[in-house]
Design an enzyme around this catalytic site. Sequence first.
Site, PDB file in Angstrom:
ATOM      1  CE  LYS A  92      -3.900  -2.377  -0.427  1.00  0.00           C
ATOM      2  NZ  LYS A  92      -4.690  -2.982   0.411  1.00  0.00           N
TER       3      LYS A  92
HETATM    4  C1  LIG Z   1      -5.443  -4.005   0.802  1.00  0.00           C
HETATM    5  C2  LIG Z   1      -7.177  -3.780   0.730  1.00  0.00           C
HETATM    6  C3  LIG Z   1      -7.899  -3.958   1.911  1.00  0.00           C
HETATM    7  C4  LIG Z   1      -7.657  -4.707   3.042  1.00  0.00           C
HETATM    8  O1  LIG Z   1      -6.401  -4.316   3.578  1.00  0.00           O
HETATM    9  P1  LIG Z   1      -5.715  -5.052   4.601  1.00  0.00           P
HETATM   10  O2  LIG Z   1      -4.703  -4.093   5.652  1.00  0.00           O
HETATM   11  O3  LIG Z   1      -4.724  -6.091   3.908  1.00  0.00           O
HETATM   12  O4  LIG Z   1      -6.578  -5.755   5.635  1.00  0.00           O
HETATM   13  C5  LIG Z   1      -9.368  -3.907   1.696  1.00  0.00           C
HETATM   14  N1  LIG Z   1      -9.554  -2.981   0.815  1.00  0.00           N
HETATM   15  C6  LIG Z   1      -9.019  -2.842  -0.448  1.00  0.00           C
HETATM   16  C7  LIG Z   1      -9.876  -2.060  -1.443  1.00  0.00           C
HETATM   17  C8  LIG Z   1      -7.853  -3.186  -0.363  1.00  0.00           C
HETATM   18  O5  LIG Z   1      -7.059  -2.957  -1.260  1.00  0.00           O
END
Ligand SMILES: *Cc1c(COP(=O)(O)O)cnc(C)c1O
Length: 408
Positions: free
Chosen positions: A210
């Site tokens: 991210k």
């Molecule tokens: C990565 C992601 C999540 C989940 O995030 P985590 O921190 O891995 O639980 C939820 N929604 C979207 C759109 C994502 O890209």
Amino acid sequence: MRCPGCARTGCAGLPNPIDSENTVNDAFLPFALPEIGDEEIAEVVDTLKSGWITTGPKARRFEQAFTEFLGDESLQSIAVNSATAGLHLALEALGIGPGDEVITTTHTFTATAEVVRYLGADVKLVDIDPATLNIDPAAIEAAITPRTRAILPVHYAGLAADMPSILGIAKRHGLKVVEDAAHALPTTSAGRLVGTLQSDATVFSFYANKTMTTGEGGMLVTRNPELAKRARVMRLHGMSRDAFDRFTAKVPSWYYEIVAPGFKYNLTDIAAALGLHQLARARGFQQRRAEIAAQYDAAFADLPVVTPPGPRAGDTHAWHLYVLRLAEAAPIGRDACIEALFAAGIGCSVHYIPLHQHPYWRERYGLRAEDFPHSQHAYERMLSLPIYTRMTDADVQRVIAAVRGALG
Ligand SMILES: *Cc1c(COP(=O)(O)O)cnc(C)c1O
């Protein structure tokens, strides 16, 4: 198995894209890589030596820094061990449960929707606006039933969903709004940072790929004190006091009360140590990704592709993803394009296989691709190119050359 380069499971079994010095291998440019600096590493070491490695002083500091980053002291930031956990806690605190419906986009990762099922509520998937690839407000309005309790918009790729329309719909129909801001740090909507809008809660992700990372982690942000209080209790087993409180407060450290069957969703201080320094760099990271996006846009202008929508004038796009769509005139299809890029040593991916295509969601709700024409159309033609701060200008040029080679 998780790919060490792009941190995704099932990544085509490619050779290890990172050499022993942890630098990008010349032969292969991974789809994503985190940028972890010396300050992050020193802070983690400091945590490890401190004797307090789980949720403690650094998680507190990270929460405070996050609220400061958003620039609105009426907000509370609650650190959790994933965005999935944060979304679950937000919906739980809003009282979503069996018999309720939550509306979200089919054009997302399964985490957005699965949390609704954790609570025994039902998911109403709707289509996207083909121009922005974000949830279509008109489709939300058409999907509302007497059982609808909440809307769960996703700021897809880091571009703000149409929040003025979504918040208007929610107000008219008495619905809650929880934003999935996993891609949206930092993103603005009409000049305001996502996280500070008038929704009930906003959840950010610090997963490895991210826009900033703590390895695994997330932040739940809300201006509703009741929601914040419930989420803090449910984050740690439904305990009335967390461990840091218990070991630092004046009252007996051994005493606490269980007030609900909660979850184990707290963020460790090891992760928060990373987060403190990643957050301080988040604006700089965004600028670099925006620069890469601009280079891609310019380089692909004459190709048979649809480049991703930019932000509205004056707004910030977080550029978590750069999603290219092949036009009808493209000489090859999406799958062949991905193969050509891999052959040229460029990691790429698809975000996402829409939820209506997955067996669980399709069968549970009897979904058909025809019901989601815009998401389906985009899915069949889209791929995500590498866009991250560790890419050099030469890496960007290499991606451009490979894309032009495949499609020119
Ligand atoms: C990565 C992601 C999540 C989940 O995030 P985590 O921190 O891995 O639980 C939820 N929604 C979207 C759109 C994502 O890209």
